[in-house]
Enzyme design. Sequence first.
Site, PDB file in Angstrom:
ATOM      1  N   ASP A 106       0.844  -1.192   0.000  1.00 34.84           N
ATOM      2  CA  ASP A 106       0.000   0.000   0.000  1.00 34.84           C
ATOM      3  C   ASP A 106       0.884   1.249   0.000  1.00 34.84           C
ATOM      4  O   ASP A 106       1.847   1.339   0.778  1.00 34.84           O
ATOM      5  CB  ASP A 106      -0.903  -0.028   1.236  1.00 34.84           C
ATOM      6  CG  ASP A 106      -1.893   1.104   1.264  1.00 34.84           C
ATOM      7  OD1 ASP A 106      -2.739   1.164   0.361  1.00 34.84           O
ATOM      8  OD2 ASP A 106      -1.819   1.933   2.193  1.00 34.84           O
ATOM      9  N   GLU A 109       1.638   0.139  -5.033  1.00 34.66           N
ATOM     10  CA  GLU A 109       1.236   1.448  -5.532  1.00 34.66           C
ATOM     11  C   GLU A 109       2.466   2.350  -5.613  1.00 34.66           C
ATOM     12  O   GLU A 109       2.931   2.850  -4.601  1.00 34.66           O
ATOM     13  CB  GLU A 109       0.193   2.066  -4.604  1.00 34.66           C
ATOM     14  CG  GLU A 109      -1.127   1.314  -4.567  1.00 34.66           C
ATOM     15  CD  GLU A 109      -2.117   1.983  -3.644  1.00 34.66           C
ATOM     16  OE1 GLU A 109      -3.196   2.389  -4.105  1.00 34.66           O
ATOM     17  OE2 GLU A 109      -1.814   2.112  -2.436  1.00 34.66           O
TER      18      GLU A 109
END
Length: 654
Positions: A374, A403
């Site tokens: 994340d 990400e």
Amino acid sequence: MRAFIDDFRLIRVESESAIETIEHKDYAFSFAERKGMDHYFETDRDIVLHEADRLTINGEDHPLEIGLVTLQKAFEERFRYDGPLGYVYHKTHTDFYLFTPVAKDVRLNLGDISYPMSYREPIYHVSVSGDHAGKPYDYDVRLSDSFHRVRDPYANAHGKDDRNYVIDFSRTRPLEKSPIVLEKYTDAVLYEGHVRDMTIALDVESKGLFQGLFEHSERLGSSVLEYVKDFGATHLQLLPVFDFFGVDDDDKDASYNWGYNPRQFFVCKGWFAKNTEDPYARIDEFKELISRAHALGLGINMDVVFNHVYQRAKFPYDYLVPGYFFRHDKHGKQTDASYCGNDIETRNYMVRRLITDNLAYWAEAFRIDGFRFDLMGLLDVDTMHAIEQRLRRINPSIMLYGEGWNMTTEVPPKKRSNMTNHRLMPGYAFFNDFFRNTLKGPLHEAIPGFATGNRKDRHLMKKALNGSPHLLSSPAQSINYVECHDNMTFFDQMLRYLSKDDVLLHRYQDFANHLVVIASGIPFFHAGQEFYRSKQGVENAYRSPDDINRIDWKPDLESVGELKSLIALRKRYPVYGNLEKDVFFKLDHNVLLYRIKDRNHVFTHYVKFDQGLVRKHLDGGKVVFGKNRAKVDDHMIEMDAVGLYIVYDNENGE
């Protein structure tokens, strides 16, 4: 008036009045400077951080608190440690190790008995004889003049009374080595889902729980795991299953959360467990899920969060080494690039070590097949290298991706783990927002993308289908997707600018799903997008109720079968995952011709993005996809509807 240790030889006193005298039995002080209310004094030698806890100012006794010393480079370099941490269980005794080079006193609370711990730089340790498996434990830690009850950052079990537990891990369910072997990332097909979302609306006994994922559902015609495997996915990516804030583990319907609120990184989340009081049960229930998935040939990937914690004050590290775990700017101010109130300082040695230890724990003890990071762009490249080196030794086939947004952070630009620095991270894949935005449209705007009627940027599809070579070094770094748990679903996004014509909406979503499959890179699907999942227009459903987040399964839709057949085609022919294949594009009015070729196979994809009849000669090829929308004879294919049509030509006559 308060006094802080800001460096090994620097004391800061906050006071509106003048400091006449400052004394300590072990140190001599000299005035350095005053800045507003801050008075600075230098000591004649290094302060012993785990001993110096009080001093006398203007004749009055004051606690000496830990200040900015933990943010200094000298502190980070001095207190690096590679020995054991957490607890080490033996049947005859258990050792407890706690990293806190600034605590003045630490006591282990094991069951109902308290044990003093001894300091040996930079850890506190105690060995307690006897068999302590199944006993709760925590620590009382004194940084200056009072004790604070603290959890163990390395604790791996949780049970009743909101305490951590010592367990004999050999008593947990054994797991065989993962059968998932991945030669290259482009051989993978990812399917993302939340444990509760995927089970809460099904006719299974264990709704919302780990076990619900492998229980048979008449409505689904299988278990969730079997459905995901039959869909064509190679890996099921689970939203966070480590311990997080935001839900009640016992009253499971009281609230909802995706799980991006880290509480304890090594602990299985009790919200997904049937038996929350038994620390062994949480572990075994998750292990059984992984075992069932592996038996089907399905990998399990974990979504992990190392960019922030839920609240700094509720995370144990700040009561052990204040400030050290979190990122600060050059002025000593805590940063908030994550927009979650804090950022984790991954560059600090012991923070980096906790992260790599944690991932190794899941990979070794639970046979996890991959990790999705994340807000990976907030981490640093050196940490990502350390992670990869450690995990590849455990599992050479492990998937690492995340990400890679280019976010402003205190990490120097050339050290940020974002897509811009993809060449520094060849072993990682990145969620490709260029691919997403090209097909779906701009993230927060009611503007169509290529798959929903925007023809203006059709030339961008050449890059999107070819692994985005202008952004990434290899298609193996490109996670190709049009929706995930974040932001609006593809279906809801279309409703912002299109009328509710289900025939048209479904056609566009099918079109986008099909392009995800044939593009060079790693196909990624959000659970339910194959049957037009909606979250009723909610863009950020991280704590929305079940009626927003639950999946209403529709496995028998024609669209699902068609997508499954296309994924099967991709998996059958290695040319789709081949990183060295020949690629050819031609834009012809309302059709983009996309041809891929290797030594044995040629696939010609007619990406028809507008209405109007188009005829193409087959030249000996065979229509293998899209013929239900086309008129086909031995020599010609006539295409009218928007969609994907594939012609296969085996040059070896196979």
